[in-house]
Write a protein that holds these residues in place. Structure first.
Motif, PDB file in Angstrom:
ATOM      1  N   LEU A 130       0.766  -1.048  -0.005  1.00  0.00           N
ATOM      2  CA  LEU A 130      -0.014  -0.203   0.106  1.00  0.00           C
ATOM      3  C   LEU A 130       0.866   1.218   0.054  1.00  0.00           C
ATOM      4  CD1 LEU A 130      -2.819  -0.935   2.405  1.00  0.00           C
ATOM      5  CD2 LEU A 130      -2.880  -0.668   0.064  1.00  0.00           C
ATOM      6  N   GLU A 131       1.941   1.310   0.762  1.00  0.00           N
ATOM      7  CA  GLU A 131       2.883   2.510   0.774  1.00  0.00           C
ATOM      8  C   GLU A 131       3.428   2.667  -0.518  1.00  0.00           C
ATOM      9  OE1 GLU A 131       5.505   1.533   4.019  1.00  0.00           O
ATOM     10  OE2 GLU A 131       4.227   2.305   5.362  1.00  0.00           O
ATOM     11  N   ASN A 132       3.710   1.652  -1.205  1.00  0.00           N
ATOM     12  CA  ASN A 132       4.424   1.672  -2.541  1.00  0.00           C
ATOM     13  C   ASN A 132       3.412   2.096  -3.762  1.00  0.00           C
ATOM     14  OD1 ASN A 132       6.870   0.947  -1.351  1.00  0.00           O
ATOM     15  ND2 ASN A 132       6.849  -1.137  -2.210  1.00  0.00           N
ATOM     16  N   ALA A 133       2.094   1.848  -3.534  1.00  0.00           N
ATOM     17  CA  ALA A 133       1.206   2.271  -4.560  1.00  0.00           C
ATOM     18  C   ALA A 133       0.448   3.558  -4.508  1.00  0.00           C
ATOM     19  CB  ALA A 133       0.043   1.219  -4.607  1.00  0.00           C
ATOM     20  N   ARG A 134       0.702   4.261  -3.370  1.00  0.00           N
ATOM     21  CA  ARG A 134       0.149   5.423  -3.127  1.00  0.00           C
ATOM     22  C   ARG A 134       1.013   6.622  -3.780  1.00  0.00           C
ATOM     23  NH1 ARG A 134       2.196   8.673   0.937  1.00  0.00           N
ATOM     24  NH2 ARG A 134       3.812   7.812   2.320  1.00  0.00           N
ATOM     25  N   TRP A 135       0.542   7.741  -4.067  1.00  0.00           N
ATOM     26  CA  TRP A 135       1.165   8.753  -4.692  1.00  0.00           C
ATOM     27  C   TRP A 135       1.817   9.483  -3.594  1.00  0.00           C
ATOM     28  CZ3 TRP A 135       0.428  11.634  -9.801  1.00  0.00           C
ATOM     29  CH2 TRP A 135       0.207  10.840 -10.656  1.00  0.00           C
ATOM     30  N   PRO A 136       3.095  10.120  -3.400  1.00  0.00           N
ATOM     31  CA  PRO A 136       3.443  10.814  -2.469  1.00  0.00           C
ATOM     32  C   PRO A 136       2.580  12.493  -2.620  1.00  0.00           C
ATOM     33  CG  PRO A 136       5.289  10.549  -4.109  1.00  0.00           C
ATOM     34  CD  PRO A 136       4.083   9.736  -4.404  1.00  0.00           C
ATOM     35  N   LEU A 137       2.634  13.076  -1.538  1.00  0.00           N
ATOM     36  CA  LEU A 137       1.892  14.327  -1.614  1.00  0.00           C
ATOM     37  C   LEU A 137       2.661  15.331  -2.369  1.00  0.00           C
ATOM     38  CD1 LEU A 137      -0.572  15.675  -0.715  1.00  0.00           C
ATOM     39  CD2 LEU A 137       0.603  16.160   1.815  1.00  0.00           C
ATOM     40  N   PRO A 138       3.880  15.671  -2.148  1.00  0.00           N
ATOM     41  CA  PRO A 138       4.627  16.558  -2.787  1.00  0.00           C
ATOM     42  C   PRO A 138       4.442  16.229  -4.434  1.00  0.00           C
ATOM     43  CG  PRO A 138       6.144  15.874  -1.161  1.00  0.00           C
ATOM     44  CD  PRO A 138       4.816  14.982  -1.240  1.00  0.00           C
ATOM     45  N   ALA A 139       4.429  15.213  -4.955  1.00  0.00           N
ATOM     46  CA  ALA A 139       4.127  14.873  -6.370  1.00  0.00           C
ATOM     47  C   ALA A 139       2.917  15.287  -6.832  1.00  0.00           C
ATOM     48  CB  ALA A 139       4.487  13.426  -6.822  1.00  0.00           C
ATOM     49  N   VAL A 140       1.720  15.032  -6.113  1.00  0.00           N
ATOM     50  CA  VAL A 140       0.561  15.542  -6.432  1.00  0.00           C
ATOM     51  C   VAL A 140       0.598  16.939  -6.344  1.00  0.00           C
ATOM     52  CG1 VAL A 140      -1.821  15.422  -5.547  1.00  0.00           C
ATOM     53  CG2 VAL A 140      -0.324  13.382  -5.449  1.00  0.00           C
ATOM     54  N   ALA A 141       0.982  17.633  -5.293  1.00  0.00           N
ATOM     55  CA  ALA A 141       1.106  19.158  -5.455  1.00  0.00           C
ATOM     56  C   ALA A 141       1.669  19.804  -6.517  1.00  0.00           C
ATOM     57  CB  ALA A 141       1.506  19.465  -4.013  1.00  0.00           C
ATOM     58  N   ALA A 142       2.740  19.342  -6.911  1.00  0.00           N
ATOM     59  CA  ALA A 142       3.499  19.620  -8.139  1.00  0.00           C
ATOM     60  C   ALA A 142       2.828  19.326  -9.453  1.00  0.00           C
ATOM     61  CB  ALA A 142       5.171  19.042  -8.354  1.00  0.00           C
TER      62      ALA A 142
END
Length: 85
Positions: free
Chosen positions: A56-68
């Motif tokens: 699950l940790e590997n499948a989620r998008w990191p928040l900074p990438a979504v913000a960028a």
């Protein structure tokens, strides 16, 4: 063999104590085996859970990438509107 009645009572008492000790040890061994089995099952469940959490940790998008990504999309929309479309 002595024919003393106290000796025969002591031998019978000793045999009864030995049987009681053997039964108690058998019960203790059974309980320890059950605890060991439960411990192994718990270890397996914990390993499975750790693998699921890691997936699950590997499948989620990191928040900074979504913000960028959102900021780049907003910049693109702003430039597109500024050009006059």
């Amino acid at each position: 063999m002595p024919t003393d009645p106290d000796y025969s009572v002591a031998v019978e008492s000793h045999a009864e104590l030995r049987r009681g000790l053997d039964v108690g040890l058998a019960r203790t061994d059974g309980r320890l085996a059950l605890l060991a089995h439960r411990h192994d099952e718990t270890d397996k469940d914990m390993d499975d859970l750790a693998a699921r959490v890691a997936a699950l940790e590997n499948a989620r998008w990191p928040l900074p990438a979504v913000a960028a990504l959102c900021s780049v999309a907003a910049l693109a929309v702003t430039v597109w509107q500024g050009i006059g479309h």
